[in-house]
Design a protein around this motif. Structure first.
Motif, PDB file in Angstrom:
ATOM      1  N   VAL A  80       0.956  -1.052   0.038  1.00  0.00           N
ATOM      2  CA  VAL A  80      -0.085  -0.106  -0.030  1.00  0.00           C
ATOM      3  C   VAL A  80       1.028   1.461   0.001  1.00  0.00           C
ATOM      4  O   VAL A  80       1.961   1.243   0.462  1.00  0.00           O
ATOM      5  CB  VAL A  80      -0.921   0.107   1.029  1.00  0.00           C
ATOM      6  CG1 VAL A  80      -0.196  -0.019   2.536  1.00  0.00           C
ATOM      7  CG2 VAL A  80      -2.105   1.244   1.008  1.00  0.00           C
ATOM      8  N   SER A  81       0.713   2.320  -0.494  1.00  0.00           N
ATOM      9  CA  SER A  81       1.265   3.474  -0.827  1.00  0.00           C
ATOM     10  C   SER A  81       0.354   4.777  -0.892  1.00  0.00           C
ATOM     11  O   SER A  81      -0.781   4.616  -1.450  1.00  0.00           O
ATOM     12  CB  SER A  81       2.128   3.429  -1.803  1.00  0.00           C
ATOM     13  OG  SER A  81       1.894   3.625  -3.023  1.00  0.00           O
ATOM     14  N   VAL A  82       0.850   5.647  -0.284  1.00  0.00           N
ATOM     15  CA  VAL A  82       0.103   7.026  -0.307  1.00  0.00           C
ATOM     16  C   VAL A  82       0.893   8.209  -0.634  1.00  0.00           C
ATOM     17  O   VAL A  82       2.262   8.204   0.251  1.00  0.00           O
ATOM     18  CB  VAL A  82      -0.880   7.354   0.868  1.00  0.00           C
ATOM     19  CG1 VAL A  82      -1.483   8.669   0.596  1.00  0.00           C
ATOM     20  CG2 VAL A  82      -1.749   6.358   1.183  1.00  0.00           C
ATOM     21  N   GLN A  83       0.830   9.055  -1.640  1.00  0.00           N
ATOM     22  CA  GLN A  83       1.643   9.930  -1.776  1.00  0.00           C
ATOM     23  C   GLN A  83       0.867  11.243  -1.985  1.00  0.00           C
ATOM     24  O   GLN A  83      -0.151  11.569  -2.972  1.00  0.00           O
ATOM     25  CB  GLN A  83       2.244   9.730  -3.456  1.00  0.00           C
ATOM     26  CG  GLN A  83       3.130  10.869  -3.750  1.00  0.00           C
ATOM     27  CD  GLN A  83       3.899  10.653  -4.957  1.00  0.00           C
ATOM     28  OE1 GLN A  83       3.342   9.612  -5.919  1.00  0.00           O
ATOM     29  NE2 GLN A  83       4.607  11.340  -5.593  1.00  0.00           N
ATOM     30  N   ALA A  84       1.181  12.321  -1.240  1.00  0.00           N
ATOM     31  CA  ALA A  84       0.680  13.599  -1.558  1.00  0.00           C
ATOM     32  C   ALA A  84       1.453  14.502  -2.654  1.00  0.00           C
ATOM     33  O   ALA A  84       2.653  14.094  -2.722  1.00  0.00           O
ATOM     34  CB  ALA A  84       0.915  14.482   0.006  1.00  0.00           C
ATOM     35  N   ARG A  85       0.626  15.210  -3.433  1.00  0.00           N
ATOM     36  CA  ARG A  85       1.216  15.641  -4.516  1.00  0.00           C
ATOM     37  C   ARG A  85       2.292  16.716  -4.017  1.00  0.00           C
ATOM     38  O   ARG A  85       2.337  17.368  -3.085  1.00  0.00           O
ATOM     39  CB  ARG A  85       0.308  16.849  -5.229  1.00  0.00           C
ATOM     40  CG  ARG A  85       0.642  17.042  -6.720  1.00  0.00           C
ATOM     41  CD  ARG A  85      -0.479  17.885  -7.504  1.00  0.00           C
ATOM     42  NE  ARG A  85      -1.315  16.539  -7.977  1.00  0.00           N
ATOM     43  CZ  ARG A  85      -2.173  16.893  -9.168  1.00  0.00           C
ATOM     44  NH1 ARG A  85      -2.019  18.178  -9.564  1.00  0.00           N
ATOM     45  NH2 ARG A  85      -2.768  15.955  -9.569  1.00  0.00           N
ATOM     46  N   GLY A  86       3.303  16.646  -4.787  1.00  0.00           N
ATOM     47  CA  GLY A  86       4.788  17.263  -4.291  1.00  0.00           C
ATOM     48  C   GLY A  86       5.501  16.387  -3.415  1.00  0.00           C
ATOM     49  O   GLY A  86       6.707  16.865  -3.014  1.00  0.00           O
ATOM     50  N   GLY A 108      -2.712  17.869   3.733  1.00  0.00           N
ATOM     51  CA  GLY A 108      -3.218  19.104   3.759  1.00  0.00           C
ATOM     52  C   GLY A 108      -4.526  19.179   2.924  1.00  0.00           C
ATOM     53  O   GLY A 108      -5.487  18.362   2.946  1.00  0.00           O
ATOM     54  N   GLN A 109      -4.533  20.345   1.845  1.00  0.00           N
ATOM     55  CA  GLN A 109      -5.588  20.226   0.826  1.00  0.00           C
ATOM     56  C   GLN A 109      -4.886  19.670  -0.466  1.00  0.00           C
ATOM     57  O   GLN A 109      -5.551  19.887  -1.383  1.00  0.00           O
ATOM     58  CB  GLN A 109      -6.042  21.804   0.673  1.00  0.00           C
ATOM     59  CG  GLN A 109      -6.621  22.309   2.107  1.00  0.00           C
ATOM     60  CD  GLN A 109      -7.682  21.632   2.580  1.00  0.00           C
ATOM     61  OE1 GLN A 109      -8.685  21.388   1.598  1.00  0.00           O
ATOM     62  NE2 GLN A 109      -8.123  21.310   3.625  1.00  0.00           N
ATOM     63  N   ARG A 110      -4.038  19.000  -0.615  1.00  0.00           N
ATOM     64  CA  ARG A 110      -3.330  18.805  -1.728  1.00  0.00           C
ATOM     65  C   ARG A 110      -3.737  17.421  -1.927  1.00  0.00           C
ATOM     66  O   ARG A 110      -4.356  16.407  -1.408  1.00  0.00           O
ATOM     67  CB  ARG A 110      -1.683  18.372  -1.700  1.00  0.00           C
ATOM     68  CG  ARG A 110      -1.030  19.803  -1.205  1.00  0.00           C
ATOM     69  CD  ARG A 110       0.404  19.523  -1.075  1.00  0.00           C
ATOM     70  NE  ARG A 110       0.386  18.958   0.251  1.00  0.00           N
ATOM     71  CZ  ARG A 110       1.545  18.459   0.479  1.00  0.00           C
ATOM     72  NH1 ARG A 110       2.821  18.279  -0.133  1.00  0.00           N
ATOM     73  NH2 ARG A 110       1.667  17.749   1.949  1.00  0.00           N
ATOM     74  N   CYS A 111      -3.903  17.033  -3.425  1.00  0.00           N
ATOM     75  CA  CYS A 111      -4.341  15.684  -3.877  1.00  0.00           C
ATOM     76  C   CYS A 111      -3.392  14.591  -3.543  1.00  0.00           C
ATOM     77  O   CYS A 111      -2.288  14.790  -3.024  1.00  0.00           O
ATOM     78  CB  CYS A 111      -4.223  15.633  -5.405  1.00  0.00           C
ATOM     79  SG  CYS A 111      -5.245  17.094  -6.207  1.00  0.00           S
ATOM     80  N   VAL A 112      -3.786  13.427  -3.469  1.00  0.00           N
ATOM     81  CA  VAL A 112      -3.190  12.128  -3.042  1.00  0.00           C
ATOM     82  C   VAL A 112      -3.281  11.077  -4.083  1.00  0.00           C
ATOM     83  O   VAL A 112      -4.183  11.016  -4.729  1.00  0.00           O
ATOM     84  CB  VAL A 112      -3.300  11.735  -1.663  1.00  0.00           C
ATOM     85  CG1 VAL A 112      -2.922  12.441  -0.713  1.00  0.00           C
ATOM     86  CG2 VAL A 112      -4.825  11.187  -1.595  1.00  0.00           C
ATOM     87  N   TRP A 127      -4.813  10.984  -9.118  1.00  0.00           N
ATOM     88  CA  TRP A 127      -5.129  12.040  -8.015  1.00  0.00           C
ATOM     89  C   TRP A 127      -6.423  12.029  -7.701  1.00  0.00           C
ATOM     90  O   TRP A 127      -7.311  12.029  -8.370  1.00  0.00           O
ATOM     91  CB  TRP A 127      -4.537  13.406  -8.636  1.00  0.00           C
ATOM     92  CG  TRP A 127      -2.947  13.156  -9.016  1.00  0.00           C
ATOM     93  CD1 TRP A 127      -2.369  13.443 -10.157  1.00  0.00           C
ATOM     94  CD2 TRP A 127      -1.987  13.018  -8.020  1.00  0.00           C
ATOM     95  NE1 TRP A 127      -1.085  13.237 -10.095  1.00  0.00           N
ATOM     96  CE2 TRP A 127      -0.703  13.205  -8.631  1.00  0.00           C
ATOM     97  CE3 TRP A 127      -1.813  12.947  -6.705  1.00  0.00           C
ATOM     98  CZ2 TRP A 127       0.604  13.208  -8.133  1.00  0.00           C
ATOM     99  CZ3 TRP A 127      -0.543  13.001  -5.806  1.00  0.00           C
ATOM    100  CH2 TRP A 127       0.712  12.816  -6.699  1.00  0.00           C
ATOM    101  N   ILE A 128      -6.677  11.953  -6.347  1.00  0.00           N
ATOM    102  CA  ILE A 128      -7.891  12.120  -5.718  1.00  0.00           C
ATOM    103  C   ILE A 128      -7.931  12.970  -4.491  1.00  0.00           C
ATOM    104  O   ILE A 128      -6.877  13.523  -4.107  1.00  0.00           O
ATOM    105  CB  ILE A 128      -8.350  10.601  -5.178  1.00  0.00           C
ATOM    106  CG1 ILE A 128      -7.569  10.006  -4.301  1.00  0.00           C
ATOM    107  CG2 ILE A 128      -8.669   9.850  -6.560  1.00  0.00           C
ATOM    108  CD1 ILE A 128      -8.044   8.735  -3.605  1.00  0.00           C
ATOM    109  N   LEU A 129      -9.012  13.185  -3.812  1.00  0.00           N
ATOM    110  CA  LEU A 129      -9.172  14.102  -2.870  1.00  0.00           C
ATOM    111  C   LEU A 129      -8.789  15.516  -2.850  1.00  0.00           C
ATOM    112  O   LEU A 129      -8.175  16.077  -2.110  1.00  0.00           O
ATOM    113  CB  LEU A 129      -8.533  13.519  -1.326  1.00  0.00           C
ATOM    114  CG  LEU A 129      -8.933  11.768  -1.238  1.00  0.00           C
ATOM    115  CD1 LEU A 129      -8.454  11.340  -0.047  1.00  0.00           C
ATOM    116  CD2 LEU A 129     -10.520  11.742  -1.295  1.00  0.00           C
ATOM    117  N   CYS A 130      -8.896  15.892  -3.969  1.00  0.00           N
ATOM    118  CA  CYS A 130      -8.433  17.288  -4.496  1.00  0.00           C
ATOM    119  C   CYS A 130      -9.117  18.303  -3.894  1.00  0.00           C
ATOM    120  O   CYS A 130     -10.352  18.048  -3.820  1.00  0.00           O
ATOM    121  CB  CYS A 130      -8.111  17.592  -5.815  1.00  0.00           C
ATOM    122  SG  CYS A 130      -6.911  16.353  -6.576  1.00  0.00           S
TER     123      CYS A 130
END
Length: 130
Positions: A80-86, A108-112, A127-130
């Motif tokens: 499983v992996s999660v990446q916040a944009r940037g 925060g408010q970034r996409c993941v 990219w979700i949850l934007c």
């Protein structure tokens, strides 16, 4: 504290421990595994795929994910992996029976971008949850 009060507290503690042990035996193994590795917050996405499902949770700007196998059994490759944009992804991978994770990032408010795999099958969210 008198000895009577102490005995009552010890008896209450023993009762709570016994009841929680009985409850743990009554819960199916897959539900136990999912509960044991669950994330804080509320579930915002569920990403099903052939051999498993990735559950995505969010709380106070943090995103957490866990991959759960549909058919627990012998150890097999899971991730499983999660990446916040940037940022770089946070990954948990290995050979597990029930689940991989949880992994948590501050988005925060970034996409993941969330990924999960069980055996040779996988899912990728984009990219979700934007």
């Amino acid at each position: 504290m008198d000895s009577g009060a102490m005995r009552r507290r010890l008896a209450l503690g023993a009762t709570v421990v016994a009841a929680s042990g009985a409850l743990a035996l009554a819960v199916p193994a897959t539900a136990q595994a999912a509960t044991a590795g669950s994330c804080a917050g509320h579930e915002v996405r569920s990403l099903p795929f052939g051999d498993g499902v990735v559950h995505v949770y969010k709380r106070n700007g943090y995103v957490c994910a866990v991959t759960v196998a549909r058919q627990p059994g012998a150890k097999r490759a899971m991730s499983v992996s999660v990446q916040a944009r940037g940022n770089r992804p946070v990954v948990d991978k290995g050979r597990y029976k029930y689940l991989a994770g949880p992994v948590t990032v501050h988005a925060g408010q970034r996409c993941v971008w969330v990924k999960g795999s069980v055996g040779g099958q996988s899912v990728s969210s984009g990219w979700i949850l934007c």
